[in-house]
Write a protein that holds these residues in place. Structure first.
Motif, PDB file in Angstrom:
ATOM      1  N   ARG A 153       0.824  -1.215   0.000  1.00 39.81           N
ATOM      2  CA  ARG A 153       0.000   0.000   0.000  1.00 39.81           C
ATOM      3  C   ARG A 153       0.853   1.259   0.000  1.00 39.81           C
ATOM      4  N   SER A 154       1.859   1.305   0.864  1.00 35.88           N
ATOM      5  CA  SER A 154       2.668   2.518   0.969  1.00 35.88           C
ATOM      6  C   SER A 154       3.725   2.612  -0.114  1.00 35.88           C
ATOM      7  N   GLY A 155       4.230   1.460  -0.571  1.00 35.83           N
ATOM      8  CA  GLY A 155       5.336   1.481  -1.513  1.00 35.83           C
ATOM      9  C   GLY A 155       4.956   1.374  -2.965  1.00 35.83           C
ATOM     10  N   ALA A 156       3.728   0.932  -3.255  1.00 32.85           N
ATOM     11  CA  ALA A 156       3.345   0.738  -4.655  1.00 32.85           C
ATOM     12  C   ALA A 156       1.997   1.362  -4.983  1.00 32.85           C
ATOM     13  N   LEU A 157       0.982   1.053  -4.178  1.00 37.63           N
ATOM     14  CA  LEU A 157      -0.368   1.524  -4.498  1.00 37.63           C
ATOM     15  C   LEU A 157      -0.480   3.037  -4.409  1.00 37.63           C
ATOM     16  N   ASP A 158       0.004   3.622  -3.319  1.00 36.78           N
ATOM     17  CA  ASP A 158      -0.073   5.080  -3.167  1.00 36.78           C
ATOM     18  C   ASP A 158       0.647   5.785  -4.305  1.00 36.78           C
ATOM     19  N   ALA A 159       1.857   5.328  -4.615  1.00 35.70           N
ATOM     20  CA  ALA A 159       2.653   5.967  -5.663  1.00 35.70           C
ATOM     21  C   ALA A 159       1.984   5.826  -7.026  1.00 35.70           C
ATOM     22  N   ALA A 160       1.436   4.636  -7.316  1.00 28.56           N
ATOM     23  CA  ALA A 160       0.797   4.420  -8.613  1.00 28.56           C
ATOM     24  C   ALA A 160      -0.428   5.304  -8.777  1.00 28.56           C
ATOM     25  N   GLN A 161      -1.229   5.420  -7.731  1.00 32.05           N
ATOM     26  CA  GLN A 161      -2.438   6.249  -7.831  1.00 32.05           C
ATOM     27  C   GLN A 161      -2.087   7.726  -7.912  1.00 32.05           C
ATOM     28  N   ASN A 162      -1.064   8.142  -7.177  1.00 32.31           N
ATOM     29  CA  ASN A 162      -0.622   9.533  -7.276  1.00 32.31           C
ATOM     30  C   ASN A 162      -0.046   9.832  -8.655  1.00 32.31           C
ATOM     31  N   ASP A 163       0.712   8.886  -9.217  1.00 34.96           N
ATOM     32  CA  ASP A 163       1.259   9.068 -10.569  1.00 34.96           C
ATOM     33  C   ASP A 163       0.137   9.170 -11.597  1.00 34.96           C
ATOM     34  N   LEU A 164      -0.866   8.321 -11.448  1.00 36.49           N
ATOM     35  CA  LEU A 164      -2.000   8.357 -12.370  1.00 36.49           C
ATOM     36  C   LEU A 164      -2.708   9.709 -12.280  1.00 36.49           C
ATOM     37  N   GLY A 165      -2.894  10.192 -11.057  1.00 31.77           N
ATOM     38  CA  GLY A 165      -3.523  11.494 -10.880  1.00 31.77           C
ATOM     39  C   GLY A 165      -2.699  12.617 -11.466  1.00 31.77           C
ATOM     40  N   ARG A 166      -1.376  12.509 -11.336  1.00 30.90           N
ATOM     41  CA  ARG A 166      -0.517  13.560 -11.906  1.00 30.90           C
ATOM     42  C   ARG A 166      -0.613  13.571 -13.424  1.00 30.90           C
ATOM     43  N   ILE A 167      -0.744  12.399 -14.037  1.00 37.02           N
ATOM     44  CA  ILE A 167      -0.905  12.335 -15.496  1.00 37.02           C
ATOM     45  C   ILE A 167      -2.225  12.991 -15.901  1.00 37.02           C
ATOM     46  N   ALA A 168      -3.308  12.648 -15.186  1.00 37.18           N
ATOM     47  CA  ALA A 168      -4.605  13.265 -15.479  1.00 37.18           C
ATOM     48  C   ALA A 168      -4.541  14.785 -15.291  1.00 37.18           C
ATOM     49  N   LEU A 169      -3.879  15.199 -14.231  1.00 38.37           N
ATOM     50  CA  LEU A 169      -3.732  16.631 -13.964  1.00 38.37           C
ATOM     51  C   LEU A 169      -2.897  17.300 -15.046  1.00 38.37           C
ATOM     52  N   GLY A 170      -1.799  16.628 -15.441  1.00 37.13           N
ATOM     53  CA  GLY A 170      -0.925  17.212 -16.462  1.00 37.13           C
ATOM     54  C   GLY A 170      -1.643  17.403 -17.777  1.00 37.13           C
ATOM     55  N   ILE A 171      -2.389  16.380 -18.214  1.00 36.45           N
ATOM     56  CA  ILE A 171      -3.146  16.486 -19.468  1.00 36.45           C
ATOM     57  C   ILE A 171      -4.187  17.600 -19.362  1.00 36.45           C
ATOM     58  N   SER A 172      -4.923  17.614 -18.249  1.00 36.64           N
ATOM     59  CA  SER A 172      -6.015  18.576 -18.098  1.00 36.64           C
ATOM     60  C   SER A 172      -5.518  20.007 -18.047  1.00 36.64           C
ATOM     61  N   VAL A 173      -4.547  20.274 -17.186  1.00 39.66           N
ATOM     62  CA  VAL A 173      -4.072  21.655 -17.011  1.00 39.66           C
ATOM     63  C   VAL A 173      -3.361  22.154 -18.262  1.00 39.66           C
ATOM     64  N   ALA A 174      -2.492  21.323 -18.834  1.00 36.75           N
ATOM     65  CA  ALA A 174      -1.749  21.754 -20.025  1.00 36.75           C
ATOM     66  C   ALA A 174      -2.704  22.029 -21.192  1.00 36.75           C
ATOM     67  N   ILE A 175      -3.666  21.137 -21.415  1.00 38.43           N
ATOM     68  CA  ILE A 175      -4.645  21.342 -22.497  1.00 38.43           C
ATOM     69  C   ILE A 175      -5.521  22.559 -22.206  1.00 38.43           C
ATOM     70  N   ASN A 176      -5.981  22.696 -20.962  1.00 41.77           N
ATOM     71  CA  ASN A 176      -6.837  23.831 -20.604  1.00 41.77           C
ATOM     72  C   ASN A 176      -6.121  25.163 -20.828  1.00 41.77           C
ATOM     73  N   ASP A 177      -4.868  25.246 -20.357  1.00 43.52           N
ATOM     74  CA  ASP A 177      -4.120  26.506 -20.484  1.00 43.52           C
ATOM     75  C   ASP A 177      -3.952  26.900 -21.945  1.00 43.52           C
ATOM     76  N   GLN A 178      -3.617  25.934 -22.796  1.00 43.79           N
ATOM     77  CA  GLN A 178      -3.421  26.243 -24.210  1.00 43.79           C
ATOM     78  C   GLN A 178      -4.768  26.477 -24.905  1.00 43.79           C
ATOM     79  N   HIS A 179      -5.779  25.710 -24.527  1.00 41.76           N
ATOM     80  CA  HIS A 179      -7.090  25.848 -25.173  1.00 41.76           C
ATOM     81  C   HIS A 179      -7.666  27.244 -24.950  1.00 41.76           C
ATOM     82  N   LYS A 180      -7.430  27.806 -23.802  1.00 41.89           N
ATOM     83  CA  LYS A 180      -7.966  29.145 -23.494  1.00 41.89           C
ATOM     84  C   LYS A 180      -7.231  30.256 -24.237  1.00 41.89           C
ATOM     85  N   LEU A 181      -6.138  29.907 -24.911  1.00 46.01           N
ATOM     86  CA  LEU A 181      -5.408  30.905 -25.721  1.00 46.01           C
ATOM     87  C   LEU A 181      -5.961  30.987 -27.143  1.00 46.01           C
TER      88      LEU A 181
END
Length: 552
Positions: free
Chosen positions: A289-317
């Motif tokens: 849980r601490s060494g694999a699951l937490d990191a994997a879910q946080n990494d997945l969230g960072r990917i979702a965040l990266g796609i969303s924020v980067a696309i949103n910032d450029q789309h609004k231009l």
């Protein structure tokens, strides 16, 4: 009569040996059984003018073939093996989820950016715009589904922790019961060891070790057990049960409490740090849980965040087909804030948000924010690195995250857990439903150009994460590789541990195991001894009859 006594003594010892050999044969396949042997010695001798004449043989004790060092080696290797197996069973599920290159998130990212290329090539094509929205929805759904799978696995880990703790407590009760039986048996027959009870207790300790790493200490015929940093779970006449409760820092995860007693005898539960519980199934679950699951879910969230924020910032231009400036293309989760259970009544909860322009600083770590009565301190979790936040009024900024403490009245010792990306993927959706709202054009160049769509498509390879060192595709590849490496490392360690277990078991059985061939040979030998002793009694009877005949 002396000859008859000699025969009787031999008969009894031979009978004891036959019974013990039969006991060994019957328990050859019994887990934890140690081979038993009758120890005998001469019954002494009687002095005569012709010298000391022997009085035969007598059984002294029944001894089990037991080596404490070998038993502890075997138990330790089984404990480690159970931990690795549990970890491997869990992480293999994540590996299967993220590693598929034909379906899932990786091809979903590719198809989404391919559809952006298509819109850039034909910005006025409604079908291309509709395909873009469809691929965006598909990608968001795949990220949500992957996050839901990890949430399900997290709940399953909680369930297994609760079940394992219940099993551990059951073993503690059974071992304590055997402690009492052994004490009673030794009081009844002080000079002889209750071998079968000792075997049963050792086996239960070994089986308990496959649930959690325990240290056993024998004191006055009783075994005391400790876990973690020496927390006693069985000592004297008391059992200190473990408990599974929601963590005080994060109620979404079960923590293990050990119980102790205060001066008045009241039971006090104390939450244990996950890192202190090692070995066995429970240790494997917590390590996963601490060494694999937490990191994997946080990494997945960072990917979702990266796609969303980067696309949103450029789309609004850009501007859409009606010349209206673009809006957010995706919606995504916000940082999660969890107050500690022991926080003061007026502590409050800080408002958390992503810092503007701070996407590249977002990590896959959680954060513990603590208030010492004057200042706030920030520590990465589980990394343990202390950070110095940037303070502007009531706002603290660190690693691309901002928390606002306005309106809070914390007391010294209050703390909060910040999870910036844990739930980002769970809330990811597409905010645009109308194909005409796709802001593919650059402002001032007409609505039919695809310049902004080109910029959006270029984000495919732009390094927007990890301080400008990774693109979205690279971030996902890093997630896949990280899980694969952990899976492979565990598989390698598990195979090596299985070999070690086999070696330790072989060494232990060489001393303690029952060899049926040897027992069969011993049976024949003891049978001959029994017959010979019976002949002595028969001879004594014949001689006695002869003496009686002489009197007549």
């Amino acid at each position: 009569m002396n000859l008859a006594n000699l025969g009787k003594a031999g008969l009894l010892v031979a009978q004891n040996r036959l019974q013990t050999a039969g006991h060994n044969i019957n328990n050859a396949a019994t887990a934890g059984y140690n081979r038993q042997t009758v120890l005998s010695q001469t019954a002494g001798a009687t002095p005569t003018s012709a010298g000391w004449i022997g009085r035969g043989v007598q059984a002294v004790s029944v001894q089990r073939s037991y080596d404490n060092f070998l038993q502890n080696q075997l138990t330790s290797s089984l404990t480690r093996g159970a931990s690795l197996k549990t970890y491997g069973d869990q992480i293999s599920q994540i590996n299967n989820l993220v590693a598929d290159r034909t379906v899932g998130i990786s091809p979903g990212i590719q198809k989404f950016f391919d559809s952006l290329d298509a819109v850039a090539s034909a910005p006025a094509d409604v079908a291309a715009r509709q395909e873009l929205i469809g691929q965006a929805n598909s990608l968001a759904a795949q990220l949500r589904d992957a996050n839901a799978f990890l949430d399900s696995q997290r709940n399953n880990v909680n369930t297994q922790i609760d079940t394992t703790v219940t099993q551990i407590n059951s073993y503690l009760d059974r071992i304590q019961d055997l402690n009492r039986q052994i004490t009673t048996a030794k009081a009844t027959n002080p000079d002889q060891p209750p071998n079968d009870l000792l075997d049963q207790r050792d086996q239960l300790v070994a089986e308990l070790g496959q649930l959690v790493d325990v240290k056993a200490y024998e004191q006055d015929d009783r075994v005391s057990l400790t876990i973690g940093n020496g927390q006693t779970v069985l000592g004297g006449d008391s059992v200190y049960y473990l408990e599974a409760h929601p963590s005080k820092a994060d109620p979404g995860r079960l923590a293990v409490n050990y119980t102790t007693k205060d001066a008045s005898g009241n039971t006090i539960p104390i939450e244990m740090d996950d890192t202190r519980i090692t070995g066995g199934k429970l240790g494997g679950l917590l390590a996963f849980r601490s060494g694999a699951l937490d990191a994997a879910q946080n990494d997945l969230g960072r990917i979702a965040l990266g796609i969303s924020v980067a696309i949103n910032d450029q789309h609004k231009l850009g501007v859409d087909l009606s010349g209206t400036p673009g809006v957010d293309f995706f919606t995504v989760g916000t940082p999660k804030v969890i107050g500690h259970e022991t926080n003061s009544a007026g502590a409050g909860t800080p408002a958390a948000a992503y810092a503007a322009g701070g996407l590249s600083q977002i990590t896959n770590q959680d954060y513990r924010v603590e208030y010492d009565g004057t200042n706030y301190t920030v520590t990465r979790v589980p990394e343990g690195t202390s950070l110095t936040p940037t303070v502007a009024g009531t706002t603290l900024s660190f690693d691309g995250v901002e928390i606002d403490t306005a309106g809070m009245a914390p007391a010294a010792g209050d703390s909060w857990l910040i999870q910036p990306t844990r739930e980002a993927a769970a809330a990811m959706t597409v905010a645009i439903t109308d194909p005409a709202k796709v802001a593919a054009a650059a402002p001032g160049a007409g609505t039919a150009n695809g310049d902004n769509a080109l910029e959006l498509a270029a984000l495919r390879s732009k390094k927007v994460l990890a301080n400008g060192s990774m693109s979205m595709n690279e971030a996902y590849s890093q997630l896949v590789n990280s899980v694969a490496v952990k899976t492979q490392q565990n598989t390698t360690a598990q195979k090596a541990q299985e070999t070690l277990i086999a070696q330790n078991f072989s060494a232990q059985q060489a001393v303690s195991g029952v060899n049926l061939d040897e027992e069969y040979i011993s049976l024949q030998q003891y049978q001959e001894q029994y017959r010979a002793a019976a002949r002595l009694i028969d001879t004594a009877s014949t001689l006695f009859d002869t003496l009686l005949a002489l009197r007549n």
